[in-house]
Design a protein around this motif. Structure first.
Motif, short mmCIF file in Angstrom:
data_model
loop_
_atom_site.label_atom_id
_atom_site.label_comp_id
_atom_site.label_asym_id
_atom_site.label_seq_id
_atom_site.Cartn_x
_atom_site.Cartn_y
_atom_site.Cartn_z
N ARG A 20 0.83 -1.20 0.00
CA ARG A 20 0.00 0.00 0.00
C ARG A 20 0.86 1.25 0.00
O ARG A 20 1.89 1.34 0.67
CB ARG A 20 -0.91 0.02 1.23
CG ARG A 20 -1.74 -1.23 1.41
CD ARG A 20 -2.61 -1.54 0.23
NE ARG A 20 -3.57 -0.48 -0.07
CZ ARG A 20 -4.49 -0.55 -1.03
NH1 ARG A 20 -4.54 -1.62 -1.81
NH2 ARG A 20 -5.31 0.46 -1.21
N THR A 51 -1.63 -3.54 -7.03
CA THR A 51 -2.85 -4.31 -6.86
C THR A 51 -3.02 -5.37 -7.94
O THR A 51 -3.46 -6.49 -7.69
CB THR A 51 -4.08 -3.38 -6.85
OG1 THR A 51 -3.95 -2.45 -5.78
CG2 THR A 51 -5.37 -4.17 -6.67
N GLU A 62 -0.66 2.14 -6.76
CA GLU A 62 -1.69 1.18 -6.35
C GLU A 62 -2.18 0.33 -7.52
O GLU A 62 -2.46 -0.86 -7.36
CB GLU A 62 -2.86 1.93 -5.71
CG GLU A 62 -2.52 2.64 -4.41
CD GLU A 62 -2.40 1.69 -3.24
OE1 GLU A 62 -2.69 0.50 -3.40
OE2 GLU A 62 -2.00 2.15 -2.15
#
Length: 449
Positions: A105, A170, A166
């Motif tokens: 993150r 991700t 991200e």
């Protein structure tokens, strides 16, 4: 594949790239400009701190809008955020390609980072570093000429903000296998941004009050015999702490209906002179009669922007001095394009300085230009065309040796095309528009990681 077949494909690719560049030049010449009387900063930009985050969800509809987005992003990223400037907390490329065990993150990354820099020079295979940024197609090195730091190399860094980070983490696109198997038309999301920076070394007695400066750690340069020739390389085990001054920034981001990114670039106002109108780059006449940061007064055009790669020498290892030095000019003022494009950039620069940055160090930085294409026009396997805005855009400190043809700009290199390098092939993917991702793929495949 046979060596003959591979050479044929490389030659064919080169021919098609050349034809593409000349086609772009032709299209640009025929593209009518949308009339606009002036381009100014929004009324709400009453100070640097008052500038809001860029509105990436609204599609720019005029030439001015794209340039306003560029200035908006530059001012936002250079605002104070905590104890540092906002861009100093962005994710490094090392963060982006860290293994699964590392924080995923963006919010878990350290907010304060040591600026680690690499020089733009050819490196041996075992010294590949994802944070290095090479001069477009030339692998050239700028050796600082005039002033106290004459003989020092210009250093570079790059990073990405939260949306870009991200998205990659991700979806596991930091993994070469996952990246290679991605659907070709996968685009970066709206709001994804990446940044590249150029920095000059500061002498301890140098007046840099007009520059943004920061401490940094640099890799020390050394000479190594490669293929029987002394070559300048980075010593990955030897670093030095220095102060550096910001001289250039690429601001690159996705806005609504523009997955190709807007490619904008900023420079310090005293970096280099513009080539006078009508003067050829091979002219024996001087480009300017005064000193600039990277230009010695009265240097002929023909002796400027010369890539020192073949003749580069480390003449003083202790002081890290290189030879020969490089004089730099900007071949196309504001990246060229239509008269309206140039006028809008000039007007906006003046407006931002008067309304937003006056009295701050940022009044010494200017928008050189920006380039983009028509909405939703990113196709896997093709070059990006037509190119709009500053169609001959280059940063004098980042594309120094590639300012040759009108109509050549960032999008001549950044394309969603298939590419083979050192026998490794990355398929045609829209995400290849980012060299961070493409180079990360090549680096992983080469190292076996």
């Amino acid at each position: 594949m046979s060596a003959h077949r591979e050479r044929y494909l490389v030659q064919r690719s080169t021919i098609w790239r050349s034809l593409f560049i000349f086609a772009v030049m032709f299209v640009v010449a025929l593209t009518p400009a949308k009339a606009q009387s002036s381009c100014t900063a929004p009324a709400g930009w009453t100070s640097h701190a008052a500038v809001p985050a860029p509105d990436n969800e609204t599609e720019p509809t005029s030439n001015c809008d794209f340039h306003v987005w560029a200035w908006n992003t530059f001012l936002w990223m250079t605002q104070m955020s905590g104890n540092s400037l906002r861009f100093e907390s962005f994710a490094t490329v090392a963060d982006l390609f860290a293994p699964d065990a590392a924080p995923m993150r963006f919010s878990e990354l350290p907010s304060e980072k040591i600026l680690r820099l690499t020089v733009r020079t050819a490196k041996t295979e075992e010294m590949q570093d994802l944070d290095s940024v090479f001069q477009a197609r030339t692998n050239g090195v700028i050796v600082h000429g005039p002033g106290e730091t004459s003989g020092r190399a210009v250093y570079y860094s790059q990073n990405v903000e939260e949306v870009f980070f991200e998205f990659v983490r991700t979806n596991r696109y930091y993994d070469a296998d996952v990246y290679e198997a991605a659907p070709p038309n996968t685009n970066f999301p709206v709001g994804a941004m990446e940044f590249k920076y150029s920095w000059k070394i500061v002498d301890e007695n140098e007046d840099v009050s007009e520059f943004y400066t920061t401490p940094a750690e640099i890799f020390v340069l050394t000479e190594k015999m490669i293929d029987g020739k002394k070559t300048i390389v980075l010593d990955p085990d030897n670093t030095a702490k220095v102060t550096v001054a910001l001289v250039g920034v690429h601001v690159v981001g996705v806005v609504k209906d523009h997955p190709e990114f807007i490619w904008a670039t900023f420079e310090h106002v005293n970096n280099a002179p513009d080539l006078p109108p009508g003067m050829n780059i091979t002219s024996p006449d001087p480009v300017s009669n005064r000193d600039w940061t990277f230009y010695d007064a009265n240097t002929p055009a023909k002796d400027s922007n010369r890539n020192p790669n073949d003749d580069l020498r480390l003449v003083n290892a202790q002081k890290q001095l290189l030879s020969p030095t490089v004089d730099v000019f900007r071949a196309f003022a504001f990246g060229g394009g239509s008269p309206e494009n140039v006028a809008n950039i000039q007007s906006l620069n003046a407006s931002v300085k008067a309304q937003v940055t006056a009295g701050t160090v940022w009044e010494n930085y200017m928008l050189v230009g920006g380039v983009w294409t028509t909405p939703n026009n990113l196709i896997p396997g093709s070059f990006v065309s037509p190119q709009l805005g500053s169609t001959s855009l280059a940063n004098a400190t980042m594309e120094t040796f590639d300012q040759i043809f009108a109509g050549v700009n960032c999008l001549a290199c950044h394309a969603p095309a298939k590419e083979t390098k050192d026998g490794i092939t990355v398929p045609a993917l829209n995400m290849n528009i980012s060299h961070i991702m493409k180079n990360g793929f090549f680096s992983q495949r080469k190292s076996g990681n």
